[in-house]
Design a protein around this motif. Sequence first.
Motif, short mmCIF file in Angstrom:
data_model
loop_
_atom_site.label_atom_id
_atom_site.label_comp_id
_atom_site.label_asym_id
_atom_site.label_seq_id
_atom_site.Cartn_x
_atom_site.Cartn_y
_atom_site.Cartn_z
N ILE A 60 0.85 -1.20 0.00
CA ILE A 60 0.00 0.00 0.00
C ILE A 60 0.88 1.25 0.00
CG2 ILE A 60 -1.75 1.30 1.28
CD1 ILE A 60 -2.77 -1.38 2.36
N LEU A 61 1.94 1.22 0.80
CA LEU A 61 2.87 2.34 0.84
C LEU A 61 3.53 2.56 -0.53
CD1 LEU A 61 4.65 1.83 4.30
CD2 LEU A 61 2.85 3.44 3.72
N TRP A 62 3.86 1.45 -1.19
CA TRP A 62 4.49 1.58 -2.52
C TRP A 62 3.56 2.29 -3.50
CZ3 TRP A 62 5.88 -4.34 -2.70
CH2 TRP A 62 6.82 -4.60 -1.69
N ARG A 63 2.25 1.95 -3.43
CA ARG A 63 1.29 2.54 -4.36
C ARG A 63 0.94 3.98 -3.99
NH1 ARG A 63 -1.30 -2.52 -3.60
NH2 ARG A 63 -2.89 -1.50 -2.31
N LYS A 64 0.83 4.26 -2.69
CA LYS A 64 0.34 5.54 -2.24
C LYS A 64 1.43 6.56 -1.95
CE LYS A 64 -4.00 4.17 -2.16
NZ LYS A 64 -5.03 4.74 -3.06
N VAL A 65 2.60 6.10 -1.53
CA VAL A 65 3.64 7.04 -1.11
C VAL A 65 4.87 6.94 -2.00
CG1 VAL A 65 5.06 7.83 0.84
CG2 VAL A 65 2.80 6.82 1.26
N LYS A 124 8.01 3.87 -3.66
CA LYS A 124 8.57 2.52 -3.74
C LYS A 124 9.68 2.35 -2.70
CE LYS A 124 6.63 0.19 -7.21
NZ LYS A 124 6.08 -1.17 -7.03
#
Length: 218
Positions: A159-164, A166
């Motif tokens: 989720i962090l990769w997609r939202k914030v 990589k």
Amino acid sequence: MASKATKGGKNLVIVESPAKAKTINKYLGDNFVVKASMGHVRDLPPKGMGVDLKTFEPQYEILSSRSKVLTELKKLAKQASDVYLATDLDREGEAIAWHLKEALRIPDQNAKRVIFNAITRNEIRKAFERPQQIDINRVNAQQARRILDRIVGYEISPILWRKVAKGLSAGRVQSVAVRLIVDREREIAAFVPTEYWTIGSIFADAVDEQAAAKLAGA
């Protein structure tokens, strides 16, 4: 000192580091051989969850970097009367001792847990004179931490990769702390101040006539 070997081989002592193995080997008699596990020998698989999300049962694998070490330890364990698991005294050390016992298939009666605070001749002697059983509660504490690391990391990191960005990773402690902070900040932002008054008063069971008169005159 501890019992002599009865299978024709020496009692096996397993520590975590080669440096400890070399030192401890000096303090034990000829009936012992001391080897190092080089730390952990099993872990969750490097790819995939490795944890049943319904039962939370972990699926451990032998670390590829420890296969040669385990092959040697298995050979020595089969020849030994007893196996002394002298890994570190913290939860990680307790878990390593348990993983060694499982990986080497050591029977309960032959697995001796020894714990010492210092690598001195006296401390080593006392530890081997009073071997213990593996503390499964400490093992479970380490397993719970490891399982939570995997579940939180594998579920939240994408989720962090997609939202914030990589490459970011989510931790079992940091993620919960951030959630608590965010929830609290939202409560503060949503707070609407309202005017209110407080009135102080004193009540008594019996009426004080003088006091009542004064209040009436006021």
